[in-house]
Design a protein around this motif. Structure first.
Motif, PDB file in Angstrom:
ATOM      1  N   LYS A   1     -19.034 -19.133  38.883  1.00 33.01           N
ATOM      2  CA  LYS A   1     -19.373 -17.972  39.819  1.00 33.01           C
ATOM      3  C   LYS A   1     -19.940 -17.251  40.014  1.00 33.01           C
ATOM      4  N   GLU A   2     -19.794 -16.702  38.278  1.00 28.21           N
ATOM      5  CA  GLU A   2     -20.113 -15.526  37.790  1.00 28.21           C
ATOM      6  C   GLU A   2     -22.320 -15.782  37.103  1.00 28.21           C
ATOM      7  N   SER A   3     -22.797 -15.112  37.203  1.00 33.60           N
ATOM      8  CA  SER A   3     -24.197 -14.561  36.460  1.00 33.60           C
ATOM      9  C   SER A   3     -24.809 -15.349  35.070  1.00 33.60           C
ATOM     10  N   LYS A   4     -25.245 -15.290  34.997  1.00 34.20           N
ATOM     11  CA  LYS A   4     -26.051 -15.622  33.101  1.00 34.20           C
ATOM     12  C   LYS A   4     -25.235 -14.566  32.579  1.00 34.20           C
ATOM     13  N   LEU A   5     -26.165 -13.538  32.712  1.00 34.36           N
ATOM     14  CA  LEU A   5     -25.661 -12.376  32.167  1.00 34.36           C
ATOM     15  C   LEU A   5     -23.739 -11.907  31.985  1.00 34.36           C
ATOM     16  N   GLN A   6     -23.053 -11.851  33.282  1.00 34.49           N
ATOM     17  CA  GLN A   6     -21.723 -11.788  33.419  1.00 34.49           C
ATOM     18  C   GLN A   6     -21.150 -12.956  31.571  1.00 34.49           C
TER      19      GLN A   6
END
Length: 395
Positions: A199-204
């Motif tokens: 569910k997280e973005s790549k950056l997160q």
């Protein structure tokens, strides 16, 4: 060991060593072709090797993030199938007129490896219990070293009798067999944690992974120590080929390589028979063994059989350290962060090895003293690691 774990262990070892065998022959055949390009050989060899480094710096972290967000089994199967297709195309299409096909294919394989390698390290945690992770890594390392000795000889025979292109065909088949074995992996650990990470973005995901590493002080110490060791190992690998000149003996380098292989096999066998999972402060002592055995080499320069013994002992200590470190990470790191941890490890390795090579090329020490410099550096890394771990544990 439960029956499903036994099957997973066998498939992991077969997959890893099939891949290792094919890649060794592929790399041998490629470099043989490139070195035969006359005046263009250095140019293409530089591009061939630098492409792997650049790709690793760019993609290793992303590969680790993907290993935590997606289905690891599917990543392995997909990347190996694409690699099989790419090397099969080289088998069909290569000629001396399109040598760039080798470089392009090598870049594609390096990108695939950036996703495949951290995933392969991470999935071990999904397939085996903690106790069996240590056993698997010991068995795998032993077989890997035996294959690493045999593969160049097999590659030489294949290329000599059948030609370069059949080295590509063997590598293509090795990737295909790897994908078949990976498809048969039976996951024993639920993958629920991956759904949360997805569910997280790549950056997160990268930020949370780095925060996890920073928050786990023991893991942070291990990563810093392994990066520093990579720096000195790069200097070691740069210097060892010059042992022929140092010893004034034309076959010294070959004997050193054999001694290292014997040491690696002995270290892996010792670790498997010993069958202990050590704490970080305990297995850090093997770094001391690596450093001291390297440090004393210049004192033995008149007795080259003893030099070979100490090179072998150094390799044995390093092998035990690596097995314990890798097994500890696979067993202890949280499942939803393990891919990113390995992504960081591979990125650090890619960054520090070229730096170490460059520094030792500037030092330009072409005598036995260089091993004292390397050994002192490795002992200092041990002192840092042991001291830092003790400090962390007392807090």
């Amino acid at each position: 060991m439960r029956n499903v774990e036994k099957k997973n262990t066998v498939r992991l070892i077969l997959r890893g060593q099939t891949n290792n065998f094919g890649n060794t022959i592929y790399d041998y055949a490629n470099k043989l072709v490139i070195t035969g390009l006359g005046s263009q050989a250095s140019y293409f060899m530089g591009i061939y090797q630098m492409s792997e480094t650049i790709v690793g710096i760019i993609f290793d972290i992303l590969g680790g993030i993907t290993a935590d967000q997606k289905n690891r089994k599917q990543i392995l199967v997909f990347t190996d199938l694409v690699a099989a297709l790419a090397t099969f195309i080289v088998f069909l299409q290569y000629s001396k007129k399109n040598v760039w096909l080798l470089v392009i294919t090598n870049i594609i394989l390096a990108i695939l490896y950036s996703f495949n390698s951290p995933t392969y390290k991470a999935i071990v945690k999904d397939l085996l219990s903690k106790q069996n992770i240590y056993k698997y890594n010991s068995y795998s390392k032993t077989i890997s070293e035996i294959i690493s000795v045999c593969s160049p000889l097999v590659g030489m025979v294949i290329v000599s009798f059948f030609g370069f292109k059949y080295g590509m065909l063997i590598n293509s088949l090795s990737f295909l067999i790897s994908a078949i074995l990976e498809w048969q992996f039976k996951v024993i650990v639920p993958l629920t944690t991956q759904k949360k990470t997805a569910k997280e973005s790549k950056l997160q995901s990268l930020k949370s992974g780095l925060a996890y590493i920073y928050g786990n002080k023991e893991l942070l110490v291990v990563l810093i120590a392994s990066s520093l060791i990579n720096f000195f190992l790069a200097g070691y690998n740069f210097s060892v080929p010059f042992t022929n000149h140092m010893a004034r003996f034309s076959h010294m380098y070959a004997y050193v390589l054999v001694a290292e292989s014997v040491g690696n096999i002995a270290g892996a066998l010792f670790n498997s028979f010993w069958n202990k999972d050590l704490r970080i402060a305990q297995y850090s002592h093997f770094l001391f063994g690596v450093g001291v055995t390297t440090l004393v080499v210049p004192l033995l320069q008149l007795y080259w059989p003893l030099i070979l013994v100490f090179f072998g002992l150094s390799s044995a200590c390093l092998t035990i350290f690596n097995i314990q470190m890798m097994s500890g990470i696979q067993a202890e790191v949280a499942d939803d962060f393990i891919g990113r941890v390995f992504g960081v490890i591979f990125t650090i390795a890619v960054l520090f090895m070229p730096v170490g090579t460059y520094v030792f090329s500037l030092l330009n020490i072409k005598n036995w003293l260089v091993f004292s410099v390397i050994g002192i550096g490795e002992v200092l890394v041990y002192i840092f690691m042991f001291g830092a771990i003790k400090l962390v544990q007392t807090k």
